[in-house]
Design an enzyme around this catalytic site. Structure first.
Site, mmCIF file in Angstrom:
data_model
loop_
_atom_site.group_PDB
_atom_site.id
_atom_site.type_symbol
_atom_site.label_atom_id
_atom_site.label_comp_id
_atom_site.label_asym_id
_atom_site.label_seq_id
_atom_site.Cartn_x
_atom_site.Cartn_y
_atom_site.Cartn_z
ATOM 1 C CG ASN A 85 2.523 20.237 -14.815
ATOM 2 O OD1 ASN A 85 3.529 19.561 -14.977
ATOM 3 N ND2 ASN A 85 2.507 21.551 -15.009
ATOM 4 C CB CYS A 114 7.775 21.756 -17.224
ATOM 5 S SG CYS A 114 6.927 21.898 -15.632
ATOM 6 C CG HIS A 116 5.040 20.500 -19.783
ATOM 7 N ND1 HIS A 116 5.062 19.517 -18.829
ATOM 8 C CD2 HIS A 116 4.688 21.647 -19.139
ATOM 9 C CE1 HIS A 116 4.751 20.039 -17.652
ATOM 10 N NE2 HIS A 116 4.520 21.327 -17.813
#
Length: 366
Positions: free
Chosen positions: A301, A129, A271
């Site tokens: 996500n 990520c 993020h």
């Protein structure tokens, strides 16, 4: 093609200079057509819409269709980034992904070929990520050293392909997508210049996030992989604590390296891991959560794609405006974390097009 972008396909680069910097010139995004709502998941998992929203802040996410891969999303996002800048090409491609089309070779060269860029440098970056921030640092380095005059930096993941269909903890969180930024050579004094980077890792905590099967360590045993090891896993509570701590520290560090007080930063694009994580970071920094741009409710996500997707969305909604001080921060498996800072570019055609008529540059999630 817009004036000044004719040479964006060059690979011979330009002269090295301490003032030479990578400048944001274009944005692009892509998401799969398939929408997976919380109600869809509730029909196959022990969960419901209220629980998912309360725990994650997510309402829906996207999933690739059978046969659709990370590279397909990356190509679309990259083309949109080039189109938004009016650019005819790029001098290199850096692709951040944890779900390459195959283990070997890298996906970036094929993406570059499909876009029609020719024999340009192209490589993958794997930092989960945090991948997009690491990829930005790599692209900025190529430009700052004069290796090339422009770089397509792409974050793309099809994480739905790694998830256990019966694991509520991961299936409700992750979605698929891609986002891209076109960087061009410019000056550190320009709006849009990437001013500095703060990067870090902690390999002692690698077991908190990952997938054990498929790599050389598992394959070298000569034993078949355990079923549970063929899926992505995450230790939720430990990851939550690490994400809040590391992103808070990283945001503070990049602000200090840039010469800003944290309170001066107008927009934080982190993020998009979990809405509760963003709220916790805002509280630790002592800042209103309204300064944190988010689109996690609509896409979930999306791993390395989450920061560029959030950038495109925030720009189109007018939340990122010319002259704002902006910090981008990621956290992911490895563990890895990182930040960069810039003054948002414009007014220029990029900003005016994205903020008034996003067209094909935006994911169609509304």
């Amino acid at each position: 093609m817009r004036p000044g972008l004719e040479g964006y396909g060059r690979t011979d680069g330009g002269p090295r200079s301490p003032e030479r910097a990578a400048v944001v010139a274009g944005l692009g995004a892509a998401v799969p057509e398939t929408v997976v709502t919380n109600d869809d998941l509730a029909r196959v998992l022990d969960t419901d819409d209220a629980w998912i929203r309360r725990r994650t802040g997510i309402r829906r996410r996207r999933a690739v269709a059978p046969g659709q891969a990370t590279g397909d999303l990356a190509v679309e996002a990259a083309r949109n980034a080039l189109a938004s800048a009016g650019a005819g090409g790029a001098g290199a491609v850096v692709l951040a992904t944890s779900t390459p089309d195959q283990l070997c070779p890298a996906t970036a060269p094929n993406v570059a070929s499909r876009i029609g860029l020719g024999p340009v440098p192209a490589f993958d970056v794997q930092a989960v990520c945090t991948g997009f921030v690491y990829a930005l640092a790599s692209g900025a380095g190529l430009i700052s050293l004069g290796v090339v005059d422009s770089v397509l930096v792409i974050g793309a993941d099809a994480f739905s392909t790694l998830l256990d269909p019966e694991d509520r903890a991961t299936r409700v969180v992750f979605g698929d997508g891609a986002g891209a930024v076109l960087l061009r050579a410019g000056s550190r004094t320009e709006r849009g210049a990437l001013l500095d980077f703060s990067l870090g890792s902690d390999g002692s905590a690698e077991d908190l996030i990952g997938m054990r099967a498929g790599g050389s360590r598992q394959r070298s045993t000569g034993l078949p992989a355990k079923v549970e090891d063929t899926y992505f896993s995450m230790q939720g509570q430990a990851v939550f604590k690490q994400a809040v701590s590391r992103m808070t520290e990283s945001a503070r560090d990049i602000a200090a390296r840039t010469g800003w007080a944290v309170e001066e930063v107008d927009s934080f694009v982190f993020h998009q891991a979990n809405a509760r994580i963003l709220t916790a970071v805002a509280r630790r920094l002592g800042l209103p959560v309204e300064r944190f741009r988010t689109n996690i409710a609509e896409v979930g996500n999306t791993v390395s794609a989450s920061i560029p997707l959030a950038l495109v969305d925030a720009t189109a909604r007018g939340e990122l405006t010319p002259g704002q001080k902006v910090v981008l921060t990621g956290f992911g498996g490895g563990l890895t974390w990182g930040s960069t800072a810039l003054v948002w570019p414009g007014p220029d055609p990029l900003l005016s097009e994205l903020s008034t008529d996003a067209g094909d540059f935006l994911p169609k999630y509304r």
